[in-house]
Design an enzyme around this catalytic site. Structure first.
Site, PDB file in Angstrom:
ATOM      1  N   GLY A   1       0.821  -1.050  -0.104  1.00 33.39           N
ATOM      2  CA  GLY A   1       0.049  -0.114  -0.198  1.00 33.39           C
ATOM      3  C   GLY A   1       0.744   1.165  -0.435  1.00 33.39           C
ATOM      4  O   GLY A   1       1.608   1.294   1.331  1.00 33.39           O
TER       5      GLY A   1
ATOM      6  N   GLY B   1       0.241   4.501  -0.644  1.00 29.75           N
ATOM      7  CA  GLY B   1      -0.608   5.750   0.019  1.00 29.75           C
ATOM      8  C   GLY B   1       0.027   6.416   1.370  1.00 29.75           C
ATOM      9  O   GLY B   1       1.109   6.327   1.499  1.00 29.75           O
ATOM     10  N   PHE B   2      -0.435   7.728   1.738  1.00 25.23           N
ATOM     11  CA  PHE B   2       0.356   8.470   2.643  1.00 25.23           C
ATOM     12  C   PHE B   2       0.741   7.300   3.868  1.00 25.23           C
ATOM     13  O   PHE B   2       1.983   7.200   3.904  1.00 25.23           O
ATOM     14  CB  PHE B   2      -1.192   9.345   3.224  1.00 25.23           C
ATOM     15  N   THR B   3       0.211   6.340   3.936  1.00 23.62           N
ATOM     16  CA  THR B   3       0.287   5.324   5.170  1.00 23.62           C
ATOM     17  C   THR B   3       1.956   4.889   4.700  1.00 23.62           C
ATOM     18  O   THR B   3       2.991   4.977   5.112  1.00 23.62           O
ATOM     19  CB  THR B   3       0.054   5.420   6.291  1.00 23.62           C
ATOM     20  N   GLY B   4       1.738   4.108   3.343  1.00 21.76           N
ATOM     21  CA  GLY B   4       2.514   3.667   3.554  1.00 21.76           C
ATOM     22  C   GLY B   4       3.731   4.306   2.571  1.00 21.76           C
ATOM     23  O   GLY B   4       4.801   4.502   3.248  1.00 21.76           O
TER      24      GLY B   4
ATOM     25  N   ASP C   1       1.848  -1.733  -4.307  1.00 24.76           N
ATOM     26  CA  ASP C   1       0.809  -1.279  -4.633  1.00 24.76           C
ATOM     27  C   ASP C   1       0.138  -2.176  -6.353  1.00 24.76           C
ATOM     28  O   ASP C   1       0.619  -2.600  -6.559  1.00 24.76           O
ATOM     29  CB  ASP C   1       0.579   0.078  -4.829  1.00 24.76           C
TER      30      ASP C   1
ATOM     31  N   HIS D   1      -9.445  -1.263  18.635  1.00 24.32           N
ATOM     32  CA  HIS D   1      -8.562   0.366  17.835  1.00 24.32           C
ATOM     33  C   HIS D   1     -10.433   0.355  17.885  1.00 24.32           C
ATOM     34  O   HIS D   1     -10.558   0.772  16.713  1.00 24.32           O
ATOM     35  CB  HIS D   1      -7.869  -0.096  16.920  1.00 24.32           C
TER      36      HIS D   1
END
Length: 312
Positions: free
Chosen positions: A12, A14-17, A36, A180
């Site tokens: 992934g 994205g921003f976090t990955g 990705d 969580h």
């Protein structure tokens, strides 16, 4: 001569990955493979190249590649899963289950095929249920499939405490148990500022407010961003866990672990204190809980099981 480093794959981009990949490289913990879907292969390669070109400036030695081919992840020491749809304002974590569970199964098949001895850390929400899904699909020992939420939730709790007391976050310790979500259980009684119990430094009213803000911490950022969710603190939390594994640090950290009787629960993944080292979860630490703390944890477990029922 080829330099042999540890290898971490981040699924992934994205921003976090992407943030996770960059932090891993900056700390020189491992060579990084950022993965990705095929439709996003070029942007993923572009992000990886951009990070690599920062290495002379930042002064780190680590190779970073972007790809959509899971063969590139082969023999990873750790695989981090951040793939999945993002949480939007007003969306509950439960709403994410159907889509993200399908993604988890697809990703996990590839991970198990190419890195059968790896340790998997799952971030994708709802993370307790997604970690369970990955565990069942991978067929790995429970010690090698771990969920990340407790480090993040505890970081938020510590941040708010440090702000309240106007102290360094380095002097604040604490633990957040449970799922969580809105029913997580920040353990005030096991939380300290410079070794001093928080209950002697902060009024119950203020502590209750901080606990509630911690529970809503993810949603607070979602609402402020307006589009997407937190990624800097989640990425930093993933890196802390990964470092503990790669360096066999045997850190005491909150993590989502598979329980087989600990705290009175079985056959679910739940946020608890663990010893995290080179083999993954080396041990689940059982804290003595007061009646009201155990009741709060029971409520959190019920919420986790409700989400897991959607999976089945």
């Amino acid at each position: 001569m080829t330099i042999k480093r540890k290898k971490v794959s981040v699924i992934g981009a994205g921003f976090t990955g992407a943030t996770t990949a960059f932090l891993l490289a900056q700390k020189e913990l491992a060579d990084v493979v950022l993965v990705d879907i095929p439709q996003l292969e070029n942007p993923t390669k572009g992000k990886a190249l951009d990070m690599l070109e920062a290495s002379p400036v930042q002064g780190f030695d680590a190779n970073i590649i972007g790809t959509s081919d899971y063969a590139d992840t082969a023999d990873s020491d750790v695989v981090i899963i951040t793939a999945g749809i993002a949480r939007k304002p007003g969306m509950s974590r439960d709403d994410l289950v159907a889509t993200n569970s399908k993604i988890m199964k697809s990703v996990t098949k590839e991970i198990a095929k190419h890195s059968p001895d790896t340790i998997i850390i799952v971030l994708t929400n709802p993370v307790d249920a997604m970690t369970y899904s990955v565990f069942k699909e991978a067929g790995f020992p429970k010690e090698r499939v771990i969920g990340q939420s407790g480090v993040l939730d505890t970081a938020r709790f510590r941040t708010f405490i440090a702000q309240e007391l106007n102290l360094s976050v380095k002097d604040i310790t604490g633990f957040v148990l449970g799922g969580h979500g809105d029913d997580m259980v920040p353990l005030v009684r096991y939380s300290y500022a410079g070794g001093i119990p928080l209950e002697t430094l902060i009024s119950k009213e203020r502590l209750d407010a901080i606990v509630e803000r911690t529970r809503k911490g993810g949603g607070e950022i979602v609402n402020l961003l307006g589009n997407g969710s937190a990624y800097y603190a989640p990425a930093a939390s993933l890196v802390e866990m990964t470092e503990a594994i790669l360096k066999d640090q045997r850190r005491v950290l909150p993590a989502i672990a598979y329980l087989e009787g600990e705290y009175g629960y079985r056959d679910l993944y739940l946020g608890v204190p663990v010893i995290l080292g080179g083999n993954g979860i080396e041990k689940v630490i059982e804290l003595e809980l007061r009646e009201e703390e155990k009741m709060a944890l029971d409520r959190s477990v019920e919420s986790v099981r409700n989400v897991m029922e959607i999976l089945s």
